[in-house]
Motif scaffolding. Structure first.
Motif, mmCIF file in Angstrom:
data_model
loop_
_atom_site.group_PDB
_atom_site.id
_atom_site.type_symbol
_atom_site.label_atom_id
_atom_site.label_comp_id
_atom_site.label_asym_id
_atom_site.label_seq_id
_atom_site.Cartn_x
_atom_site.Cartn_y
_atom_site.Cartn_z
ATOM 1 N N ASP A 124 80.378 102.592 9.407
ATOM 2 C CA ASP A 124 79.088 102.647 10.108
ATOM 3 C C ASP A 124 79.271 102.341 11.592
ATOM 4 O O ASP A 124 78.612 102.940 12.448
ATOM 5 C CB ASP A 124 78.100 101.659 9.488
ATOM 6 N N GLU B 266 78.465 104.731 14.723
ATOM 7 C CA GLU B 266 77.530 104.258 15.746
ATOM 8 C C GLU B 266 78.144 104.289 17.140
ATOM 9 O O GLU B 266 77.507 104.709 18.101
ATOM 10 C CB GLU B 266 77.072 102.833 15.403
ATOM 11 N N LEU C 68 72.862 97.346 13.215
ATOM 12 C CA LEU C 68 73.036 98.189 12.029
ATOM 13 C C LEU C 68 72.501 97.492 10.780
ATOM 14 O O LEU C 68 71.895 98.135 9.918
ATOM 15 C CB LEU C 68 74.514 98.552 11.845
ATOM 16 N N ARG D 250 68.829 97.861 10.675
ATOM 17 C CA ARG D 250 68.440 99.228 10.360
ATOM 18 C C ARG D 250 68.771 99.641 8.940
ATOM 19 O O ARG D 250 67.975 100.311 8.280
ATOM 20 C CB ARG D 250 69.155 100.191 11.319
ATOM 21 N N LYS D 251 69.962 99.271 8.473
ATOM 22 C CA LYS D 251 70.469 99.804 7.209
ATOM 23 C C LYS D 251 70.561 98.783 6.084
ATOM 24 O O LYS D 251 70.722 99.162 4.931
ATOM 25 C CB LYS D 251 71.873 100.379 7.422
#
Length: 122
Positions: free
Chosen positions: A29, A33, A18, A21-22
């Motif tokens: 989150d 997910e 994560l 990605r973020k």
């Protein structure tokens, strides 16, 4: 909730992916997910904090400690190597990914080293 070594590794790997990605990751989150209950993720994250793997900053952002990042990176490396080996054996991407997620948590260090050596030569 983290019930085993396998779940701990799954949380660490999820946070790592994560973050890639973020950029920043909060408990919500992880809930989105993994599809887990907020209470389970909250308990799991608190256990990671207690073990010294992550910290929580302003706004609930999760950050790895040095030890946590090292462990998360090792878990993710296992995943990548096992996925590549399974793909080289003819498994399609989805099948290889799905099974690598299971195998990475139970494979011995010795067998992983065999797979890593194989992966380096394919």
């Amino acid at each position: 909730m983290i019930r085993s070594h396998e779940s701990e590794e799954m949380y660490l790997e999820t946070i790592l992916l994560l973050k890639k990605r973020k950029g920043s990751v909060r408990s919500v989150d992880i809930v989105e997910e993994l599809g887990y209950a907020k209470s389970s993720v909250s308990r799991g994250v608190n256990l990671l904090i207690e073990k010294g793997y992550v910290t929580i900053g302003k706004g609930g952002d999760l950050s790895f400690t040095g030890q946590g990042l090292e462990k998360a990176a090792a878990v993710y490396e296992r995943h990548r190597v096992i996925t590549r080996v399974l793909r080289s054996m003819g498994a399609d991407k989805e099948l290889a990914e799905e099974n690598a997620c299971r195998i990475e948590h139970i494979i011995s260090d010795e067998l992983f080293e065999v797979l890593r050596a194989y992966d380096e030569n394919i």
